[in-house]
Design a protein around this motif. Structure first.
Motif, PDB file in Angstrom:
ATOM      1  N   VAL A  43       6.247 -10.421  -0.123  1.00 42.88           N
ATOM      2  CA  VAL A  43       5.280 -11.389  -0.651  1.00 42.88           C
ATOM      3  C   VAL A  43       5.150 -12.562   0.312  1.00 42.88           C
ATOM      4  O   VAL A  43       6.149 -13.051   0.854  1.00 42.88           O
ATOM      5  CB  VAL A  43       5.742 -11.897  -2.037  1.00 42.88           C
ATOM      6  N   ALA A  44       3.925 -13.018   0.520  1.00 43.06           N
ATOM      7  CA  ALA A  44       3.661 -14.214   1.319  1.00 43.06           C
ATOM      8  C   ALA A  44       3.505 -15.409   0.391  1.00 43.06           C
ATOM      9  O   ALA A  44       2.832 -15.312  -0.640  1.00 43.06           O
ATOM     10  CB  ALA A  44       2.395 -14.034   2.154  1.00 43.06           C
ATOM     11  N   VAL A  45       4.113 -16.531   0.748  1.00 45.42           N
ATOM     12  CA  VAL A  45       4.017 -17.755  -0.041  1.00 45.42           C
ATOM     13  C   VAL A  45       3.575 -18.896   0.882  1.00 45.42           C
ATOM     14  O   VAL A  45       4.128 -19.075   1.964  1.00 45.42           O
ATOM     15  CB  VAL A  45       5.359 -18.116  -0.701  1.00 45.42           C
ATOM     16  N   PHE A  46       2.576 -19.647   0.416  1.00 48.96           N
ATOM     17  CA  PHE A  46       2.091 -20.806   1.161  1.00 48.96           C
ATOM     18  C   PHE A  46       2.639 -22.072   0.502  1.00 48.96           C
ATOM     19  O   PHE A  46       2.408 -22.310  -0.683  1.00 48.96           O
ATOM     20  CB  PHE A  46       0.558 -20.849   1.174  1.00 48.96           C
ATOM     21  N   GLY A  47       3.354 -22.882   1.283  1.00 52.42           N
ATOM     22  CA  GLY A  47       3.889 -24.125   0.748  1.00 52.42           C
ATOM     23  C   GLY A  47       2.782 -25.089   0.368  1.00 52.42           C
ATOM     24  O   GLY A  47       1.718 -25.141   0.998  1.00 52.42           O
ATOM     25  N   SER A  54      10.267 -16.739  -8.209  1.00 54.57           N
ATOM     26  CA  SER A  54       9.846 -15.622  -9.054  1.00 54.57           C
ATOM     27  C   SER A  54       9.734 -14.333  -8.258  1.00 54.57           C
ATOM     28  O   SER A  54      10.053 -13.246  -8.763  1.00 54.57           O
ATOM     29  CB  SER A  54       8.531 -15.947  -9.760  1.00 54.57           C
ATOM     30  N   ALA A  55       9.303 -14.420  -6.995  1.00 57.11           N
ATOM     31  CA  ALA A  55       9.212 -13.218  -6.161  1.00 57.11           C
ATOM     32  C   ALA A  55      10.604 -12.665  -5.847  1.00 57.11           C
ATOM     33  O   ALA A  55      10.840 -11.455  -5.941  1.00 57.11           O
ATOM     34  CB  ALA A  55       8.452 -13.515  -4.875  1.00 57.11           C
ATOM     35  N   LEU A  56      11.533 -13.546  -5.468  1.00 57.56           N
ATOM     36  CA  LEU A  56      12.898 -13.094  -5.204  1.00 57.56           C
ATOM     37  C   LEU A  56      13.541 -12.535  -6.468  1.00 57.56           C
ATOM     38  O   LEU A  56      14.280 -11.545  -6.413  1.00 57.56           O
ATOM     39  CB  LEU A  56      13.735 -14.248  -4.658  1.00 57.56           C
ATOM     40  N   ALA A  57      13.260 -13.145  -7.608  1.00 56.92           N
ATOM     41  CA  ALA A  57      13.802 -12.639  -8.873  1.00 56.92           C
ATOM     42  C   ALA A  57      13.279 -11.242  -9.165  1.00 56.92           C
ATOM     43  O   ALA A  57      13.998 -10.379  -9.679  1.00 56.92           O
ATOM     44  CB  ALA A  57      13.453 -13.584 -10.013  1.00 56.92           C
ATOM     45  N   ALA A  58      12.027 -10.998  -8.820  1.00 60.81           N
ATOM     46  CA  ALA A  58      11.418  -9.691  -9.065  1.00 60.81           C
ATOM     47  C   ALA A  58      11.984  -8.611  -8.159  1.00 60.81           C
ATOM     48  O   ALA A  58      11.873  -7.420  -8.470  1.00 60.81           O
ATOM     49  CB  ALA A  58       9.902  -9.784  -8.881  1.00 60.81           C
ATOM     50  N   GLY A  59      12.583  -9.004  -7.030  1.00 58.84           N
ATOM     51  CA  GLY A  59      13.096  -8.036  -6.060  1.00 58.84           C
ATOM     52  C   GLY A  59      12.258  -7.940  -4.809  1.00 58.84           C
ATOM     53  O   GLY A  59      12.371  -6.969  -4.058  1.00 58.84           O
ATOM     54  N   CYS A  60      11.419  -8.965  -4.571  1.00 51.99           N
ATOM     55  CA  CYS A  60      10.511  -8.947  -3.422  1.00 51.99           C
ATOM     56  C   CYS A  60      10.975  -9.916  -2.342  1.00 51.99           C
ATOM     57  O   CYS A  60      11.152 -11.112  -2.621  1.00 51.99           O
ATOM     58  CB  CYS A  60       9.106  -9.350  -3.860  1.00 51.99           C
ATOM     59  N   PRO A  61      11.173  -9.466  -1.108  1.00 57.58           N
ATOM     60  CA  PRO A  61      11.409 -10.391  -0.006  1.00 57.58           C
ATOM     61  C   PRO A  61      10.225 -11.326   0.174  1.00 57.58           C
ATOM     62  O   PRO A  61       9.086 -10.993  -0.192  1.00 57.58           O
ATOM     63  CB  PRO A  61      11.580  -9.464   1.210  1.00 57.58           C
ATOM     64  N   VAL A  62      10.464 -12.498   0.747  1.00 56.79           N
ATOM     65  CA  VAL A  62       9.442 -13.538   0.848  1.00 56.79           C
ATOM     66  C   VAL A  62       9.335 -14.047   2.277  1.00 56.79           C
ATOM     67  O   VAL A  62      10.344 -14.283   2.948  1.00 56.79           O
ATOM     68  CB  VAL A  62       9.774 -14.718  -0.094  1.00 56.79           C
ATOM     69  N   VAL A  63       8.090 -14.225   2.720  1.00 58.80           N
ATOM     70  CA  VAL A  63       7.810 -14.932   3.971  1.00 58.80           C
ATOM     71  C   VAL A  63       7.003 -16.162   3.609  1.00 58.80           C
ATOM     72  O   VAL A  63       5.916 -16.058   3.034  1.00 58.80           O
ATOM     73  CB  VAL A  63       7.022 -14.054   4.965  1.00 58.80           C
ATOM     74  N   PRO A  86      -0.550  -5.739   7.069  1.00 59.60           N
ATOM     75  CA  PRO A  86      -0.597  -4.571   6.168  1.00 59.60           C
ATOM     76  C   PRO A  86       0.650  -4.374   5.316  1.00 59.60           C
ATOM     77  O   PRO A  86       0.604  -3.643   4.324  1.00 59.60           O
ATOM     78  CB  PRO A  86      -0.802  -3.391   7.128  1.00 59.60           C
ATOM     79  N   LEU A  87       1.770  -5.021   5.670  1.00 60.77           N
ATOM     80  CA  LEU A  87       2.995  -4.860   4.884  1.00 60.77           C
ATOM     81  C   LEU A  87       3.144  -5.917   3.784  1.00 60.77           C
ATOM     82  O   LEU A  87       4.025  -5.805   2.937  1.00 60.77           O
ATOM     83  CB  LEU A  87       4.226  -4.902   5.796  1.00 60.77           C
ATOM     84  N   ILE A  88       2.293  -6.933   3.801  1.00 63.60           N
ATOM     85  CA  ILE A  88       2.320  -7.943   2.732  1.00 63.60           C
ATOM     86  C   ILE A  88       1.602  -7.377   1.505  1.00 63.60           C
ATOM     87  O   ILE A  88       0.503  -6.840   1.597  1.00 63.60           O
ATOM     88  CB  ILE A  88       1.656  -9.252   3.187  1.00 63.60           C
ATOM     89  N   CYS A  89       2.250  -7.513   0.348  1.00 62.40           N
ATOM     90  CA  CYS A  89       1.738  -6.875  -0.870  1.00 62.40           C
ATOM     91  C   CYS A  89       1.103  -7.843  -1.858  1.00 62.40           C
ATOM     92  O   CYS A  89       0.415  -7.402  -2.801  1.00 62.40           O
ATOM     93  CB  CYS A  89       2.872  -6.124  -1.570  1.00 62.40           C
ATOM     94  N   ALA A  90       1.328  -9.151  -1.708  1.00 62.90           N
ATOM     95  CA  ALA A  90       0.715 -10.159  -2.575  1.00 62.90           C
ATOM     96  C   ALA A  90       0.910 -11.519  -1.931  1.00 62.90           C
ATOM     97  O   ALA A  90       1.775 -11.695  -1.055  1.00 62.90           O
ATOM     98  CB  ALA A  90       1.342 -10.145  -3.970  1.00 62.90           C
ATOM     99  N   VAL A  91       0.099 -12.479  -2.363  1.00 66.30           N
ATOM    100  CA  VAL A  91       0.145 -13.827  -1.812  1.00 66.30           C
ATOM    101  C   VAL A  91       0.215 -14.836  -2.956  1.00 66.30           C
ATOM    102  O   VAL A  91      -0.548 -14.746  -3.920  1.00 66.30           O
ATOM    103  CB  VAL A  91      -1.094 -14.129  -0.935  1.00 66.30           C
ATOM    104  N   GLY A  92       1.132 -15.813  -2.832  1.00 70.10           N
ATOM    105  CA  GLY A  92       1.196 -16.944  -3.744  1.00 70.10           C
ATOM    106  C   GLY A  92       0.765 -18.203  -3.015  1.00 70.10           C
ATOM    107  O   GLY A  92       1.227 -18.474  -1.897  1.00 70.10           O
ATOM    108  N   PHE A  93      -0.112 -18.979  -3.636  1.00 75.12           N
ATOM    109  CA  PHE A  93      -0.715 -20.135  -2.958  1.00 75.12           C
ATOM    110  C   PHE A  93      -0.930 -21.253  -3.957  1.00 75.12           C
ATOM    111  O   PHE A  93      -1.390 -21.016  -5.086  1.00 75.12           O
ATOM    112  CB  PHE A  93      -2.057 -19.726  -2.337  1.00 75.12           C
ATOM    113  N   THR A  94      -0.618 -22.477  -3.552  1.00 67.01           N
ATOM    114  CA  THR A  94      -0.977 -23.675  -4.309  1.00 67.01           C
ATOM    115  C   THR A  94      -1.646 -24.631  -3.338  1.00 67.01           C
ATOM    116  O   THR A  94      -1.045 -25.013  -2.328  1.00 67.01           O
ATOM    117  CB  THR A  94       0.264 -24.347  -4.921  1.00 67.01           C
TER     118      THR A  94
END
Length: 504
Positions: free
Chosen positions: A150-154, A171-180, A230-238
Motif C-alpha cells: 500500500v502507498a501512503v501519502f503524508g 490500518s494497512a500494517l494491521a491488515a497485513g499490508c507492507p507500506v511505502v 504495478p506492485l502497489i495495490c491501493a493508495v491512502g491519501f489525505t
C-alpha cells in the motif's frame, strides 16, 4: 536541537542518500537538507514491499499486533525529539504535537487490539451438503485477506496522526499490508524520526525490512511513480481536492486500476436552527469561533459555513464576530498554505454581495481570522462560496425562511461532517433536514463542533465526493482496515492449504 536529521530515505531497512536535496522550511532555527526522492527510490521500496508481503501477509494476528505496539513504544521513546523537531517544522505548539503523538500511538495500539479480536476477518462458513438435491453443495469458507503493498501519502496538517505512522499506515500494517510512505515536505525531519522508530520496531520483531519504507518528497514525479507502480495495490491519501483528484485519476488510468482512498476535506456546514439560535445564539457563536480558529483552521473538519435564519442571526453573528476580532494570528504549516489561505480569503471578499465582518490582516506565514456574511440567494447562485478555504475563515449564510435552509442543504456537495444546533422545539425542521444531510455527510453531529475526530469503532471520517473518493470507506476508526482487505472464498480446500485462521 537535540536531534539533527541526516536527511536520508528509509528503503527496506537502509538509510539511503540522494544526489539532489531540498531544504526544510522551519518556523525557527536553521533549515536542514533532505534527500529528494526519485522514481528509482520508489521502485526499490515497492519491490522490497512486495517481497516482504510473502511473509508479512501471512503472519498471525498476534505477531502483527505486537509489531504495532512496538512501533508505538519506539515513537514514545523518541517523544521529546519528535516534539522538538515537529514544532520547529510546523509551527504547531508543543501541547498540540504531544497530543497528536498520543493519538498516533493510541491508534497503533487500538488496531493491535482490534485485530486480536479477529472480528475484522468477517469469517463465514457454509458446510458441505453432499446429499442436497438436485445438486450437492460444496464446503465454502470466506475470510478477509490483505491486498498487498500500500502507498501512503503524508498529510501536511497532521505531521504524526495522518502521516508516516498515522492512521493509513497503522490500518494497512494491521491488515497485513507492507507500506511505502511518501513523506510530506512540510515536516521531513519529523517523518524521518518516526520512520526511525518503525525501523527499530521491525528489527525488534525480526520482520522483513521491506514491510515499511519512507521516500522523502520528490515532487509530482515521485507521487506519480508510486501510484502507477504495478506492485502497489491501493493508495491512502489525505490532502487537497486538486492533488487528490490528480492521483485518483492516475490510479483509475492504470492498466490495472487500483482503489484510491483519498480524504480531501470539506466545508463542514453547521445549521443553527431557529429555537437554538434564539435561546443561545451567542454561546453557539463563541463556540464556532473557537472551533474555526483551532490549529489556525487547518483541520479537514473545520466548520467553515454556518446557516441561520435571518430573524435569529444577530446574536450568533455578534458573538462570533467579537471572538474572531480578538483572535490572535497563528502560524500556518507552510508558506504555500498561508499564501493559499490569503488568496482564498481575497477571492471570497471580492464576490459582489459578500459582506466582510472580520478581516484580520495576514502577513508572511501567519493567518488572521476572517468572517463574511451572505444571504442565501447569493450562496445558492455562487458555487465559489461553497469551496473550502483551508484556514480560519467562516461564512455565515442568512436564510429568509426554513425552505431556504432546506434548499441550502440540498445544494451541498459531499461533506465529511454536518452539524445541527437545535433545541427540542426545532425537532420538526431537524427531521426534515436529516434525510438530506445523511446523504451529504459521513458524520452528523447535534449541538457540538466537528473539529476533533475520535479513534473508535463507530467513527466515520469520509463522505460522498468530493469529501472523499470512496464514500464506503473511512480513514479513521476500526472500519478503516477494510480498505486494505479483500474477501476470498475457499471451496473444498484441504486444511493444509487454508490460511491459518481458517484451520482452527
Amino acid at each position: 536541537m537535540s536531534y539533527v536529521p541526516h536527511g536520508k530515505h528509509l528503503i527496506a531497512g537502509n538509510w539511503v542518500a540522494a544526489n539532489e536535496t531540498f531544504p526544510s522550511e522551519p518556523t525557527n532555527g536553521e533549515p536542514f537538507s533532505f534527500s529528494r526522492g526519485t522514481p528509482e527510490h520508489v521502485n526499490k521500496a515497492v519491490e522490497a514491499a512486495e517481497e516482504a508481503f510473502a511473509t508479512y501477509g501471512w503472519l498471525a494476528d498476534e505477531e502483527r499486533a505486537k509489531f504495532l505496539e512496538t512501533i508505538a513504544d519506539e515513537i514514545e521513546a523518541r517523544g521529546a525529539a519528535i516534539t522538538e523537531i515537529g514544532t520547529a517544522e510546523t509551527g504547531l505548539p508543543e501541547a498540540r504535537l504531544e497530543g497528536e503523538r498520543g493519538r498516533t500511538c493510541g491508534q497503533l495500539r487500538f488496531f493491535a487490539e482490534h485485530i486480536r479480536k479477529g472480528t475484522y476477518l468477517d469469517q463465514r462458513k457454509d458446510e458441505a451438503l453432499p446429499d442436497r438435491t438436485p445438486l450437492p453443495r460444496p464446503e465454502l469458507q470466506m475470510v478477509q485477506r490483505p491486498i498487498g503493498p500500500v502507498a501512503v501519502f503524508g498529510a501536511s496538517n497532521f505531521p504524526l496522526a495522518f502521516s508516516t505512522a498515522g492512521g493509513d499506515t497503522a490500518s494497512a500494517l494491521a491488515a497485513g499490508c507492507p507500506v511505502v510512505v511518501k513523506g510530506h515536505p512540510a515536516h521531513p525531519g519529523t517523518g524521518e524520526l518516526v520512520a526511525d522508530a518503525i525501523a527499530a520496531a521491525i528489527d525488534k520483531c525480526d520482520l522483513h525490512p521491506g514491510v515499511f519504507s519512507l521516500v522523502q518528497d520528490g515532487g509530482q514525479a515521485v507521487g506519480k511513480a508510486l501510484v502507477e507502480h504495478p506492485l502497489i495495490c491501493a493508495v491512502g491519501f489525505t490532502g487537497s481536492l486538486r492533488g487528490g483528484r490528480a492521483l485518483f485519476d492516475l490510479c483509475a488510468q492504470r492498466p490495472v486500476p487500483i482503489p484510491f482512498f483519498g480524504e480531501l476535506g470539506s466545508i463542514n456546514p453547521m445549521f443553527i436552527l431557529p429555537q437554538a439560535a434564539s435561546a443561545r445564539g451567542d454561546e453557539i457563536g463563541k463556540g464556532w469561533a473557537g472551533s474555526l480558529t483551532m490549529g489556525a483552521g487547518q483541520f479537514c473538519t473545520n466548520p467553515g459555513v454556518a446557516v441561520v435564519l435571518d430573524e435569529h442571526a444577530d446574536a450568533f453573528i455578534a458573538a462570533a464576530k467579537g471572538a474572531l476580532e480578538s483572535a490572535e494570528n497563528q502560524t500556518m504549516l507552510t508558506s504555500a498554505i498561508a499564501d493559499s489561505y490569503q488568496q482564498g480569503a481575497e477571492s471570497v471578499a471580492k464576490i459582489s454581495g459578500v459582506k466582510a465582518l472580520v478581516q484580520n490582516e495576514c502577513a508572511d506565514r501567519e493567518a488572521g481570522a476572517q468572517l463574511y456574511e451572505v444571504d442565501a440567494a447569493l450562496w445558492l447562485e455562487n458555487k465559489e462560496l461553497s469551496e473550502e478555504v483551508f484556514g480560519p475563515l467562516g461564512i455565515v449564510v442568512r436564510a429568509k425562511d426554513t425552505a431556504q435552509v432546506v434548499d441550502i442543504a440540498k445544494s451541498l456537495e459531499g461533506q465529511l461532517t454536518s452539524t445541527l444546533h437545535m433545541d427540542s422545539a426545532d425537532m420538526s425542521l431537524a427531521q426534515e433536514l436529516m434525510p438530506v444531510l445523511e446523504r451529504k455527510a459521513g458524520r452528523l453531529l447535534v449541538n457540538g463542533f466537528p473539529t476533533g475526530v475520535e479513534v473508535a469503532d463507530a467513527m466515520v471520517h469520509g463522505g460522498p465526493y468530493p469529501a472523499s473518493t470512496n464514500f464506503g470507506a473511512t480513514s479513521v476508526g476500526s472500519m478503516s482496515i477494510r480498505r486494505f482487505l479483500r474477501p476470498v472464498c475457499y471451496q473444498n480446500l484441504p486444511a493444509e492449504l487454508l490460511p491459518n485462521v481458517l484451520r482452527d
